[in-house]
Scaffold this active site. Sequence first.
Site, PDB file in Angstrom:
ATOM      1  N   THR A   5       0.865  -1.180   0.000  1.00 13.23           N
ATOM      2  CA  THR A   5       0.000   0.000   0.000  1.00 13.23           C
ATOM      3  C   THR A   5       0.898   1.225   0.000  1.00 13.23           C
ATOM      4  OG1 THR A   5      -1.690  -1.166   1.259  1.00 13.23           O
ATOM      5  CG2 THR A   5      -1.812   1.235   1.235  1.00 13.23           C
ATOM      6  N   LYS A  11      -7.795   1.887  -3.094  1.00 16.88           N
ATOM      7  CA  LYS A  11      -7.473   1.563  -1.694  1.00 16.88           C
ATOM      8  C   LYS A  11      -7.539   2.835  -0.828  1.00 16.88           C
ATOM      9  CE  LYS A  11      -5.172  -0.732   1.698  1.00 16.88           C
ATOM     10  NZ  LYS A  11      -5.520  -1.950   2.362  1.00 16.88           N
ATOM     11  N   LYS A  57      -1.716   5.407   8.473  1.00 16.45           N
ATOM     12  CA  LYS A  57      -0.890   5.403   7.248  1.00 16.45           C
ATOM     13  C   LYS A  57      -1.779   5.545   6.008  1.00 16.45           C
ATOM     14  CE  LYS A  57       1.584   2.387   4.119  1.00 16.45           C
ATOM     15  NZ  LYS A  57       2.007   1.050   3.732  1.00 16.45           N
TER      16      LYS A  57
HETATM   17  P1  NAD Z   1       5.757  -5.977   7.505  1.00 17.81           P
HETATM   18  O1  NAD Z   1       6.549  -4.867   8.095  1.00 17.81           O
HETATM   19  O2  NAD Z   1       5.278  -7.095   8.381  1.00 17.81           O
HETATM   20  O3  NAD Z   1       6.589  -6.668   6.319  1.00 17.81           O
HETATM   21  C1  NAD Z   1       7.420  -5.964   5.426  1.00 17.81           C
HETATM   22  C2  NAD Z   1       8.581  -6.869   5.072  1.00 17.81           C
HETATM   23  O4  NAD Z   1       9.367  -6.212   4.064  1.00 17.81           O
HETATM   24  C3  NAD Z   1       9.522  -7.140   6.253  1.00 17.81           C
HETATM   25  O5  NAD Z   1       9.727  -8.541   6.389  1.00 17.81           O
HETATM   26  C4  NAD Z   1      10.821  -6.424   5.876  1.00 17.81           C
HETATM   27  O6  NAD Z   1      11.998  -7.092   6.345  1.00 17.81           O
HETATM   28  C5  NAD Z   1      10.739  -6.453   4.361  1.00 17.81           C
HETATM   29  N1  NAD Z   1      11.527  -5.424   3.687  1.00 17.81           N
HETATM   30  C6  NAD Z   1      11.555  -4.101   3.920  1.00 17.81           C
HETATM   31  N2  NAD Z   1      12.362  -3.483   3.026  1.00 17.81           N
HETATM   32  C7  NAD Z   1      12.841  -4.448   2.210  1.00 17.81           C
HETATM   33  C8  NAD Z   1      13.710  -4.447   1.079  1.00 17.81           C
HETATM   34  N3  NAD Z   1      14.234  -3.319   0.617  1.00 17.81           N
HETATM   35  N4  NAD Z   1      13.968  -5.623   0.471  1.00 17.81           N
HETATM   36  C9  NAD Z   1      13.428  -6.781   0.931  1.00 17.81           C
HETATM   37  N5  NAD Z   1      12.609  -6.849   1.991  1.00 17.81           N
HETATM   38  C10 NAD Z   1      12.315  -5.696   2.620  1.00 17.81           C
HETATM   39  O7  NAD Z   1       4.527  -5.279   6.762  1.00 17.81           O
HETATM   40  P2  NAD Z   1       3.125  -5.955   6.346  1.00 17.81           P
HETATM   41  O8  NAD Z   1       2.148  -5.845   7.459  1.00 17.81           O
HETATM   42  O9  NAD Z   1       3.410  -7.268   5.692  1.00 17.81           O
HETATM   43  O10 NAD Z   1       2.626  -4.895   5.242  1.00 17.81           O
HETATM   44  C11 NAD Z   1       3.178  -4.874   3.936  1.00 17.81           C
HETATM   45  C12 NAD Z   1       2.334  -3.932   3.102  1.00 17.81           C
HETATM   46  O11 NAD Z   1       0.974  -4.393   3.091  1.00 17.81           O
HETATM   47  C13 NAD Z   1       2.302  -2.492   3.629  1.00 17.81           C
HETATM   48  O12 NAD Z   1       2.358  -1.609   2.549  1.00 17.81           O
HETATM   49  C14 NAD Z   1       0.952  -2.426   4.361  1.00 17.81           C
HETATM   50  O13 NAD Z   1       0.432  -1.119   4.400  1.00 17.81           O
HETATM   51  C15 NAD Z   1       0.119  -3.342   3.486  1.00 17.81           C
HETATM   52  N6  NAD Z   1      -1.046  -3.926   4.161  1.00 17.81           N
HETATM   53  C16 NAD Z   1      -0.906  -4.459   5.409  1.00 17.81           C
HETATM   54  C17 NAD Z   1      -2.026  -5.020   6.023  1.00 17.81           C
HETATM   55  C18 NAD Z   1      -1.919  -5.629   7.409  1.00 17.81           C
HETATM   56  O14 NAD Z   1      -2.950  -5.903   8.010  1.00 17.81           O
HETATM   57  N7  NAD Z   1      -0.715  -5.899   7.905  1.00 17.81           N
HETATM   58  C19 NAD Z   1      -3.271  -5.036   5.370  1.00 17.81           C
HETATM   59  C20 NAD Z   1      -3.366  -4.527   4.081  1.00 17.81           C
HETATM   60  C21 NAD Z   1      -2.241  -3.965   3.490  1.00 17.81           C
END
Ligand code: NAD
Length: 296
Positions: free
Chosen positions: A94, A166, A241
């Site tokens: 997102t 979204k 966010k």
């Molecule tokens: P998270 O922080 O759990 O996971 C992100 C992952 O990306 C981590 O494992 C981190 O180590 C990795 N990462 C960061 N930079 C990196 C890079 N340069 N190269 C490789 N890996 C890298 O986050 P999440 O909850 O999985 O959310 C991910 C996305 O999904 C976000 O944009 C969030 O807004 C969106 N989202 C989350 C939810 C939710 O409920 N968690 C729901 C809908 C959308």
Amino acid sequence: MARIGFVGLGNMGGPMARNLLRAGHELAVFDLSAEAMAHVPGARQTGSAAEAARGAEFVLTMLPAGQHVREAWIGAGGMADACAGDAVLIDCSTIDVATSREVATASGRAMLDAPVSGGVMGAEAGTLTFMVGGPDAAFARAEPVLAAMGRTIVHCGASGAGQAAKACNNMLLAISMIGTCEAFVLAERLGLSHQALFDVASKSSGQCWALTTYCPVPGPVPGSPANRDYRPGFAAALMAKDVGLAQQAAGETGAQTPLGAQALALYQRFVGDGNGGVDFSGIIRMLRGSKTETDG
Ligand code: NAD
């Protein structure tokens, strides 16, 4: 079955990648965290995002924010250059609409923005909703891959349209949740029971998802986070966010969204008070102005 590269295996990306494996796809993965990669057994672990992308027919990212997406795809040694010429690039993170469009253009490839709703539970269950922007042909190729991770897949339009959908949806949700909370707070002050307000409003013109599915007071909807001390669900920090991204888009386009701005200010205050990990419906406690009034 397809060869897929997957970068970003956190709370969302981990279960999504596991569902791709379950569907029989071949996966090469990369995450900055070795622990995150270990949570996707059966995938080929790689040493960089570019390595995960190389030779794949589909390359997916699920990263925290716009700067991570830009850096991963079009930064130095980025993934876009490593991808095969006919690969479909899919960013499920997102992020803001402007960065999404910028990265798609700079990648020089067929790229889709495909943010999701449904949270970690939806990611685990493979029931996410995908909102997709980008070219028709790329969408047609990607749809079966997305179907391994989601139940509803909507092609919203050209590049950036998925992120736009979204942002608009979550701004609407934030506003309707705050409105629902305010109605319950007023009812409390007027001596009207939660159940009575629910029974009337859920069948009247005040009806909305925040009330009928995600009711911010305990009782009327037994499965809502209010019934478990506002454990998420959907954490307030993530809502802040998302409403922030909507406000950024409103600023860039000149759209007038005064309630969106107010919702952002309220969620920022709630998160600033230490409630980032609380479900977003827990904002009712802040709106009451005190924690002494009961939730019941
Ligand atoms: P998270 O922080 O759990 O996971 C992100 C992952 O990306 C981590 O494992 C981190 O180590 C990795 N990462 C960061 N930079 C990196 C890079 N340069 N190269 C490789 N890996 C890298 O986050 P999440 O909850 O999985 O959310 C991910 C996305 O999904 C976000 O944009 C969030 O807004 C969106 N989202 C989350 C939810 C939710 O409920 N968690 C729901 C809908 C959308």
